[in-house]
Design an enzyme around this catalytic site. Structure first.
Site, PDB file in Angstrom:
ATOM      1  N   ASP B  25      -1.745  13.643  -3.550  1.00  0.00           N
ATOM      2  CA  ASP B  25      -2.222  12.291  -3.823  1.00  0.00           C
ATOM      3  C   ASP B  25      -3.497  12.449  -4.648  1.00  0.00           C
ATOM      4  O   ASP B  25      -4.545  12.800  -4.127  1.00  0.00           O
ATOM      5  CB  ASP B  25      -2.502  11.574  -2.487  1.00  0.00           C
ATOM      6  CG  ASP B  25      -3.120  10.192  -2.696  1.00  0.00           C
ATOM      7  OD1 ASP B  25      -3.321   9.786  -3.857  1.00  0.00           O
ATOM      8  OD2 ASP B  25      -3.408   9.532  -1.678  1.00  0.00           O
ATOM      9  N   LYS B  87      -9.929   8.934 -12.547  1.00  0.00           N
ATOM     10  CA  LYS B  87      -8.581   8.347 -12.652  1.00  0.00           C
ATOM     11  C   LYS B  87      -8.608   7.038 -13.447  1.00  0.00           C
ATOM     12  O   LYS B  87      -7.626   6.681 -14.087  1.00  0.00           O
ATOM     13  CB  LYS B  87      -8.052   8.104 -11.239  1.00  0.00           C
ATOM     14  CG  LYS B  87      -6.591   7.711 -11.147  1.00  0.00           C
ATOM     15  CD  LYS B  87      -6.187   7.674  -9.690  1.00  0.00           C
ATOM     16  CE  LYS B  87      -4.747   7.258  -9.487  1.00  0.00           C
ATOM     17  NZ  LYS B  87      -4.406   7.272  -8.047  1.00  0.00           N
ATOM     18  N   GLU B 184       2.904   5.666  -5.708  1.00  0.00           N
ATOM     19  CA  GLU B 184       2.198   5.738  -4.423  1.00  0.00           C
ATOM     20  C   GLU B 184       2.809   4.838  -3.342  1.00  0.00           C
ATOM     21  O   GLU B 184       3.007   5.290  -2.215  1.00  0.00           O
ATOM     22  CB  GLU B 184       0.706   5.423  -4.640  1.00  0.00           C
ATOM     23  CG  GLU B 184       0.006   6.589  -5.351  1.00  0.00           C
ATOM     24  CD  GLU B 184      -1.291   6.203  -6.044  1.00  0.00           C
ATOM     25  OE1 GLU B 184      -1.776   5.077  -5.841  1.00  0.00           O
ATOM     26  OE2 GLU B 184      -1.822   7.035  -6.800  1.00  0.00           O
ATOM     27  N   ASP B 206      -1.093  -1.590  -1.486  1.00  0.00           N
ATOM     28  CA  ASP B 206      -1.832  -0.336  -1.664  1.00  0.00           C
ATOM     29  C   ASP B 206      -3.095  -0.589  -2.470  1.00  0.00           C
ATOM     30  O   ASP B 206      -3.047  -0.714  -3.690  1.00  0.00           O
ATOM     31  CB  ASP B 206      -0.914   0.675  -2.374  1.00  0.00           C
ATOM     32  CG  ASP B 206      -1.610   2.025  -2.614  1.00  0.00           C
ATOM     33  OD1 ASP B 206      -2.792   2.167  -2.264  1.00  0.00           O
ATOM     34  OD2 ASP B 206      -0.944   2.920  -3.153  1.00  0.00           O
TER      35      ASP B 206
END
Lengths: 177, 619
Positions: B25, B87, B184, B206
């Site tokens: 992850d 990210k 994800e 999420d």
């Protein structure tokens, strides 16, 4: 890995070649095929096999998408029978149908101008009812009467309704999001 | 090794050998690595027993790179060289980054993707992410005691092609074999779905550090079918920190902090946010570089008020996803909460109110994605033969082409099941036209300027004909990872102008090779020696496979093509004789490239041989 890219979509899923369709049966047949050819099944295989899996899975998804949509399914059946639906070339439609189209468009425009999502949603439901009626006629024309030219006209009509539905969806989205 | 590994799946691995595979992850704030051992998925901790690796990379004076807690500890002291939340910059140009001025970094715009100036030179987000992945790879290999066969890397479902490509490039740069890019929310659903062995429609909400995703999934007999996905790839827990930070600035009457103070206060803001999960109010204290002390009290009600718009902003994509899936809130069997930011009580309440049920939080929201990815990696590595499952994911954003007048025409609509291909035919516009410009876009908006530009290329070599006579077919292929390949060919004349393009944000293979070479510059001699041996073994087996293929199917090649491949074989032999790893890899890479078309033709022939009219269900 035996996969016949030339067989028709109905045979791929083991379904009868007709317009009337059991959606649950299609869903489960697609999942069965997808489970066999999905690239994830070949994650540790060589590149050539991965490429083949990609081609097969893409083909299976395309077949599923075609059969799932009544419009695409009818168009595909006509194509298999060698009938061109002339959706881009033949724009002649009965006057009452064209009149109804204009009324739909006006109603959508009005609801959109007034930011009336509820009215748009009602229009979408009405439209779905009309589309369902057309689909029923398509079923008769294709499966029972074998009236392919009549079916081609119905496909063109249904295409109009699908565009309207898209327009309503876009309008709702632009108001909501 | 494009060539000729035509074997039955599963036969290549020794049957009882457990192949080491991990799920990673790669988060905005924290990253994790997990694996399946003895049938159970678990997160691999570092030597101090900590599961999370802060996604922070610091470039040090001596050329070393610190990743994780060590880097995080120095972030306010060395803000320019300590990169957090990288990210958010993946696959993004400078113009895409909101609040670039508020970031303590020195950005430069580079072709394709923004770069950050550090004391180690300009670093692309791909390189920085690769440093994080390398740390996780080392952790996994040390802990599992062997080399990894591959990894499943998770990405936000709402990542576009450029962001996915950048993630895959980062993994390749870190020396990881990517078994799959997995969304994800889908990973979280695997972790939950298999624990609860439930059927029905589930919503995965999420909210990570920097991205928000929502996916609607249908679970039926071991198939995880994604019905729709939506989200906001620039909304996450960081934004809540930022609201607290802005609130603190306003309360203390401050403006224009330097990079050090700004980073310090952001860290305090994050700690305050986390404290409010457990406590009704918290103190925010900091000592700025000019000696000024900040001491503020923040309570839950104020926090809820200043972040209300952010919470509301997450509910829009939820409604949009429900709409796309043609699902009402009553049809939803369960709502799964993922991401550390979903610990905030007012988020759980807002989601609970929308769906009229308490969201599921029984798995650790920080770990659930990595655990699901590890389970999928275990399946893809071939460790699990029975009762495995299948993921059917969708493309999150529509793909289209620019048409006249700066408008986009959708070719592949969003939420289409992957993999998918769609072809579109185009024709020339003028007599004698020999080139055509193609612009590929991703997004839902009508105007080209509102969509993301993925690739722009010119198709040349169209035979001159009268306007409208040429037929150019452009094919879009999106694979199971959600990555796009575009090819184009002219159909009428028999002249094939065939090209493959990569999205403009992706790195070319040459760039990857260069970066790999650069990053290898510092390593020990024994590693060099091992690389050399591996390169020789790989190159020799490629050469052997090529010769065998020529012997079997050489008739598929023209004399010129055969000569080119023979020359490639010669170059490989020369490079092996020279004992230089890079040269050998380059020669092997070149040979691979030369044999791509041959491999494709052989594959087609194999498929043709297999075409005996079998129904797929009979297999």
């Amino acid at each position: 890995m035996n996969f016949d890219f030339k067989q028709d979509h109905f045979s791929l899923f083991g379904l009868p070649r007709r317009f009337a369709l059991d959606a649950g049966q299609l869903d489960s047949a697609w999942r069965t095929v997808a489970a066999q050819v999905h690239p994830d099944r070949y994650a540790s295989a060589g590149d050539a096999e991965k490429r083949a899996a990609l081609m097969m899975a893409t083909h299976a998804n395309e077949a599923y998408r075609t059969l799932k949509s009544p419009l695409a399914r009818a168009r595909y059946l006509l194509q298999l029978a060698g009938v061109d639906t002339q959706e881009d070339t033949n724009t002649s439609m009965p006057a009452d149908f064209l009149m109804a189209q204009m009324e739909w468009r006006e109603a959508i425009g009005e609801a959109k101008d007034e930011h009336d999502v509820a009215a748009l949603e009602k229009l979408a439901r009405d439209l779905q009812r009309d589309a369902a009626a057309l689909q029923q006629h398509l079923g008769v024309a294709l499966d029972d009467a074998g009236d392919l030219d009549g079916a081609a006209v119905l496909v063109r009509k249904l295409r109009f309704l699908e565009k309207l539905e898209q327009e309503i969806g876009d309008a709702i989205e632009s108001l909501l999001f | 090794m494009a060539l000729l590994q035509i074997a039955e799946p599963g036969l290549s691995a020794a049957p009882h050998q457990h192949r080491l595979a991990v799920g990673i992850d790669l988060g905005t704030t924290n990253s994790l690595v997990a694996t399946v051992r003895s049938g159970a998925a678990g997160v691999l901790p570092d030597e101090c027993g900590r599961s999370l690796l802060p996604s922070v990379v610091r470039y040090l004076d001596d050329g070393d790179v610190a990743v994780g807690f060590a880097a995080q500890a120095e972030q306010s002291r060395d803000p320019h060289n300590t990169i957090v939340s990288v990210k958010r910059f993946m696959g993004r140009g400078l113009a895409d980054i909101s609040e670039a001025a508020a970031q303590p970094y020195r950005f430069v715009d580079a072709p394709g993707m923004v770069q950050l100036i550090t004391r180690a030179g300009p670093k692309s987000p791909v390189e920085i992410s690769a440093d994080i992945l390398r740390a996780l790879k080392q952790r996994a290999e040390a802990s599992l005691g062997g080399e990894l066969v591959g990894a499943v890397i998770t990405v936000p479902a709402y990542f576009d092609d450029a962001q996915r490509q950048a993630t895959k490039d980062a993994a390749r740069l870190a020396g990881l074999n990517v078994l799959r890019l997995l969304n994800e929310p889908t990973a979280a659903a695997i972790a939950y779905g298999l624990d609860n062995s439930s059927e029905g429609v589930y919503v995965v909400y999420d909210l990570g550090g920097g991205t928000f995703d929502v996916s609607i999934l249908k679970l039926t007999q071991g198939v995880f079918e994604v019905l729709s996905t939506s989200g906001d790839s620039a909304l996450g827990g960081d934004d809540f920190d930022h609201r607290v930070y802005c609130w603190a600035l306003a309360q203390a009457g401050l403006s224009g902090l330097n990079a050090h103070d700004s980073r310090l206060l952001l860290t305090c803001a994050r700690e305050a946010k986390e404290a409010l999960t457990e406590h009704a109010s918290t103190h925010l204290t900091a000592l700025l570089s000019d000696g000024q002390a900040i001491d503020l009290t923040l309570d839950q009600d104020t926090f809820r008020d200043i972040t209300k718009t952010l919470v509301d902003k997450t509910l829009l994509p939820v409604r949009k996803a429900l709409r796309d899936a043609r699902i009402g809130v009553d049809d939803v069997k369960g709502v799964v909460m993922v991401g550390g930011a979903t610990r905030m009580p007012h988020i759980q309440k807002a989601v609970g109110d929308l769906f009229g049920q308490t969201p599921l939080t029984n798995l650790d929201p920080d770990k659930v994605v990595a655990l699901g990815a590890a389970m999928q990696a275990n399946v893809l590595a071939g460790n699990k033969q029975d009762d495995d499952w299948l993921l059917l994911d969708v493309i999150p954003l529509s793909l289209g082409l620019e048409t006249m007048g700066g408008l986009t025409e959708k070719i592949i609509p969003r939420n289409s099941t992957l993999p998918i291909a769609r072809a579109q035919e185009f024709t020339t516009f003028k007599d004698g036209q020999t080139a055509m410009s193609i612009h590929v876009l991703q997004g839902e908006r009508e105007l080209v300027s509102d969509c993301r530009s993925l690739a722009q290329f010119v198709l040349r070599g169209i035979p001159p004909m009268v306007a409208g006579a040429a037929r150019i077919r452009i094919t879009f292929q999106v694979d199971a990872d959600g990555l796009l390949a575009v090819s184009a060919r002219e159909l009428t004349s028999g002249v094939e102008a065939h090209i493959e393009v990569k999205p403009s944000y992706g790195l070319s293979d040459e760039e990857i090779t260069r970066m790999l070479t650069d990053s290898l510059a510092h390593v020990q001699d024994d590693i060099e020696a091992r690389k050399l041996r591996e390169a020789i073994v790989d190159a020799e087996s490629l050469a052997d496979a090529t010769r065998a293929a020529i012997a079997a199917d050489g008739d598929l090649l023209s004399a010129d093509e055969l000569a080119a491949i023979e020359a490639g074989l010669g170059a490989v032999a020369d490079a092996i004789a020279g004992n230089r790893t890079v040269a050998i890899n380059e020669a092997a890479h070149q040979l691979n490239r030369l044999t791509e078309t041959f491999a494709a033709r052989r594959m087609d022939r194999n498929v043709q041989r297999a075409l005996k009219g079998h129904n797929i269900a009979e297999l």
